[in-house]
Design an enzyme around this catalytic site. Structure first.
Site, short mmCIF file in Angstrom:
data_model
loop_
_atom_site.label_atom_id
_atom_site.label_comp_id
_atom_site.label_asym_id
_atom_site.label_seq_id
_atom_site.Cartn_x
_atom_site.Cartn_y
_atom_site.Cartn_z
N MET A 7 0.71 -1.23 0.00
CA MET A 7 0.05 -0.11 0.08
C MET A 7 0.83 1.20 0.03
SD MET A 7 -2.90 -1.24 2.91
CE MET A 7 -3.50 -2.85 2.83
N MET A 57 -1.38 -2.23 -4.26
CA MET A 57 -2.54 -1.28 -4.11
C MET A 57 -1.71 0.20 -4.10
SD MET A 57 -4.87 -3.00 -0.99
CE MET A 57 -3.58 -4.29 -0.53
N MET A 85 -12.28 -7.82 -4.44
CA MET A 85 -11.96 -7.18 -3.06
C MET A 85 -13.36 -7.40 -2.50
SD MET A 85 -8.96 -6.42 -2.71
CE MET A 85 -9.02 -5.52 -1.11
#
Length: 236
Positions: A41, A72, A141
């Site tokens: 992330m 991500m 997701m």
């Protein structure tokens, strides 16, 4: 060679002890994990910051199974070679993270990795219809990306749609977010075959009590098996 659609459990090390990653990875694999899932992330595409390529490269030394790296981040393309060098087996990018997912998937494969594409809860299955032939994995997701431990969002209908779209292509359908013994069975029944589980695997355990990880992994598998047995009994 037939594609292996058996269910795989991929614990997310985002829920592991950050001070002891190497031992945690070895513990989950010893206790039955099929893959190791690494959530990257960037505090830009998602509101959290986790691991960069040097950390992933350090994890690689401990991973004996499959290192499944979920980016991500945005933009993705400038980082592809770095994660290839870090040893990712599968590299997944979000369809929402950039304007050219076709190019991104091509670049991931060209770098020697299997290519995954992830779909946020608000993104329809149809958005990737024209890139499926470049995919080895589709990640659905079932939470909004950015944090572990969120409440599950039911995406069973999306999984059904993807399974129909994929047909006989050798593509894994992965679920990421809120997977536990309660949510896993319906997702597998819909066509998913890779389950990312963070807190559901790591809860209550540690490297010193890693058998708890094994019990948690087994609980997910048993719930799936029970659902399949119930379905077969009701549909002789």
């Amino acid at each position: 060679m037939n594609f292996d659609r058996t269910v795989k459990i991929a614990p997310s090390i985002l829920s592991a002890d950050f001070a002891n990653f190497g031992a945690e990875i070895e513990a989950i694999e010893a206790q039955g994990a099929d893959w190791v899932h690494v959530d990257v992330m960037d505090n830009h595409f998602v509101p959290n910051l986790t691991f960069g390529p040097p950390a992933v490269k350090a994890f690689r030394k401990h991973v004996k199974t499959v290192m499944d790296v979920h980016l991500m981040i945005s933009p993705v393309d400038p980082s592809i070679e770095a994660y290839a060098d870090a040893g990712a087996d599968i590299l997944t990018a979000h369809v929402e993270a950039g304007p050219h997912i076709h190019r991104t998937l091509q670049a991931i494969r060209s770098a020697g990795m299997k290519a995954g594409v992830a779909l946020n809860p608000g993104t329809p299955a149809e958005s990737i219809a024209h890139v499926l032939d470049l995919c080895d994995l589709v990640c659905v997701m079932t939470v909004n990306p950015g944090f572990g431990g969120q409440e599950f969002i039911d995406m069973t209908d999306k999984v059904h749609s993807l399974r129909r779209m994929i047909g006989d292509r050798p593509i894994n359908i992965e679920i990421d977010g809120g997977v536990d013994p309660n949510t896993a069975p319906s997702l597998v029944a819909a066509g998913a075959n890779v389950l990312v589980a963070g807190s559901a695997v790591f809860k209550g355990g540690s490297v010193a009590t890693s058998q708890i990880y094994g019990h948690n992994i087994t609980a997910i598998r048993d719930a799936i098996d029970d659902k399949e047995s119930s379905f077969r009994s009701s549909n002789p």
